[in-house]
Design a protein around this motif. Sequence first.
Motif, PDB file in Angstrom:
ATOM      1  N   THR A 185       6.479   3.072   3.182  1.00 28.65           N
ATOM      2  CA  THR A 185       7.451   3.983   3.816  1.00 28.65           C
ATOM      3  C   THR A 185       7.614   3.617   5.295  1.00 28.65           C
ATOM      4  OG1 THR A 185       6.868   5.734   2.269  1.00 28.65           O
ATOM      5  CG2 THR A 185       7.973   6.413   4.301  1.00 28.65           C
ATOM      6  N   ASN A 217       7.521  -1.699  -0.543  1.00 27.23           N
ATOM      7  CA  ASN A 217       7.868  -0.275  -0.604  1.00 27.23           C
ATOM      8  C   ASN A 217       6.946   0.644   0.200  1.00 27.23           C
ATOM      9  OD1 ASN A 217       8.728  -1.397  -3.645  1.00 27.23           O
ATOM     10  ND2 ASN A 217      10.275  -0.255  -2.510  1.00 27.23           N
ATOM     11  N   SER A 257       9.653  11.428  -3.127  1.00 29.98           N
ATOM     12  CA  SER A 257       8.389  10.888  -2.641  1.00 29.98           C
ATOM     13  C   SER A 257       7.757  11.838  -1.623  1.00 29.98           C
ATOM     14  CB  SER A 257       8.631   9.531  -1.973  1.00 29.98           C
ATOM     15  OG  SER A 257       7.651   9.312  -0.983  1.00 29.98           O
ATOM     16  N   ASP A 294      11.565   4.413   1.638  1.00 33.21           N
ATOM     17  CA  ASP A 294      10.505   3.640   0.987  1.00 33.21           C
ATOM     18  C   ASP A 294      11.128   2.534   0.142  1.00 33.21           C
ATOM     19  OD1 ASP A 294      11.490   4.989  -1.194  1.00 33.21           O
ATOM     20  OD2 ASP A 294       9.646   6.059  -1.658  1.00 33.21           O
ATOM     21  N   TYR A 308       0.852  -1.202   0.000  1.00 32.07           N
ATOM     22  CA  TYR A 308       0.000   0.000   0.000  1.00 32.07           C
ATOM     23  C   TYR A 308       0.885   1.249   0.000  1.00 32.07           C
ATOM     24  CZ  TYR A 308      -3.878   3.152   0.977  1.00 32.07           C
ATOM     25  OH  TYR A 308      -4.816   4.167   0.892  1.00 32.07           O
ATOM     26  N   GLN A 309       0.864   1.962  -1.109  1.00 33.51           N
ATOM     27  CA  GLN A 309       1.831   3.047  -1.320  1.00 33.51           C
ATOM     28  C   GLN A 309       1.523   4.304  -0.517  1.00 33.51           C
ATOM     29  OE1 GLN A 309       4.727   2.522  -3.386  1.00 33.51           O
ATOM     30  NE2 GLN A 309       3.901   0.489  -2.954  1.00 33.51           N
ATOM     31  N   LYS A 310       0.362   4.343   0.135  1.00 34.81           N
ATOM     32  CA  LYS A 310       0.051   5.528   0.934  1.00 34.81           C
ATOM     33  C   LYS A 310       0.147   5.221   2.433  1.00 34.81           C
ATOM     34  CE  LYS A 310      -2.953   7.840  -2.373  1.00 34.81           C
ATOM     35  NZ  LYS A 310      -4.345   8.307  -2.563  1.00 34.81           N
ATOM     36  N   LYS A 332      12.820   2.504  -2.339  1.00 38.45           N
ATOM     37  CA  LYS A 332      12.884   2.671  -3.793  1.00 38.45           C
ATOM     38  C   LYS A 332      14.185   3.336  -4.193  1.00 38.45           C
ATOM     39  CE  LYS A 332       7.926   3.083  -4.514  1.00 38.45           C
ATOM     40  NZ  LYS A 332       6.841   4.036  -4.643  1.00 38.45           N
TER      41      LYS A 332
END
Length: 391
Positions: free
Chosen positions: A242, A240, A344, A254, A198-200, A256
Amino acid sequence: MATRTGAWAAVAAAAVVAVLSAALALYGSPLDAVLKRAFSLHNAHSVKGMEDALQLVRNIVPPLTAKKHKGQDGRVGVVGGCREYTGAPYFAAISALKVGADLSHVFCTQEAAPVIKAYSPELIVHPVLDSPDAVHDVGKWLPRLHALVVGPGLGRDDVLLSNVKDILEASKARGIPIVIDADGLWLIAQQPALIQGYQKAVLTPNHVEFSRLSEAVLGDPLDGQDRRGAVLRLSQALGNVTVVQKGERDVISDGKQDAHAGTHTLCQPWSLQQSVPMSGPAGKSEVTLGGPSSTRAPPPQCWECSQEGSGRRCGGQGDLLSGSLGVLVHWALQAGPERTDGFSPLLVAAFGACTLTRQCSHQAFQKHGRSTTTTDMIAEVGPAFSRLFET
Ligand SMILES: NC(=O)C1=CN([C@@H]2O[C@H](COP(=O)(O)OP(=O)(O)OC[C@H]3O[C@@H](n4cnc5c(N)ncnc54)[C@H](O)[C@@H]3O)[C@@H](O)[C@H]2O)[C@@H](O)CC1
Ligand SMILES: Nc1ncnc2c1ncn2[C@@H]1O[C@H](COP(=O)(O)OP(=O)(O)OP(=O)(O)O)[C@@H](O)[C@H]1O
Ligand SMILES: [Mg+2]
């Protein structure tokens, strides 16, 4: 061009340090002063990096204008607060307001609600977390929230954790940014899939919470020597997400690759990084960014915040951090990648929250010394924020 000059300067500085180190071994301490001057070359790096990073945070802070309506600068929800812990959700929620959110909600158990309400008339408190309709009762507020902070003072009751699991799923489905802290991290350690990819999401573990997560996700005992590597590995293993590992220095990543690698003054290979505190208008501070220099591919991003805080380790400081981060994550995502110079938004928000928390600690300690508590730090949120981000 600037990059090439910077790289040559860094290489030259490293060479100077190596030569001076050898000389020091031969001739002893009289060379101390010279060495200190040599290190100030690296200091200049740190000052630049710190200034650049602070500027990125300043870029995401929304202006205060007469054109806005209530709620536009942030509606944040804190999920936590049970019989044992009422302070933690209060600290997180009030910090969100003090940083600049317009509305701050707390979703807690029935028993905790009157206590939290009594601390502050400014918080909106929902006594729903242990109700049979908890997921529905929280879910109906989700469309109105910009960010969720899950975990401060949540406790580890199975029924509550099961409700929070469903609340997390509903929030993800809506794309709501989620900061996970404290007992929320306990839940993630039991079920890492809940947050996988979940990128958020931003996780804010303290030392113990990080070890627990690392063990659960990677099966690794924590390598205390390589904190950056440990944070990178955990973030990457979680797809990824954070991660902010709090400690003497806060390590943020994160996992990346750095889009600016080799082209941005903020990014230096780790082998050239030095850890020398600097004095600035807002206290001693430093930021270092970069990844291992040995790899050919762009290095993964890993930021460190060592803004001067204090020696006080009273409970609640992490709650201040996670509550502040709830607002900053919303602001950063709203601002978009142009305002964060391609970095980011979540990394910028995390760096902002870490710097702010530590600066609050520093300012509170100057006034209260050993008796400093989190309440004293919260009183410093406004002045610390102005000093760091509104100069
Ligand atoms: N006033 C309040 O209501 C507060 C409630 N809190 C809540 O208390 C609950 C449990 O949180 P904990 O953080 O205690 O988590 P844990 O219950 O996992 O306990 C961690 C333990 O490890 C110890 N520890 C911390 N850092 C360490 C380090 N670097 N090395 C070795 N040991 C270390 C702590 O003293 C603590 O006893 C959470 O819900 C949290 O939000 C805390 O946020 C503090 C304030
Ligand atoms: N050894 C340290 N030196 C300086 N600052 C520290 C140190 N350890 C933690 N901090 C700072 O204190 C703040 C809270 O981190 P901490 O590890 O105490 O969180 P926590 O245990 O989750 O707190 P809480 O009691 O709210 O749950 C962070 O801003 C972190 O940078
Ligand atoms: Mg905590």
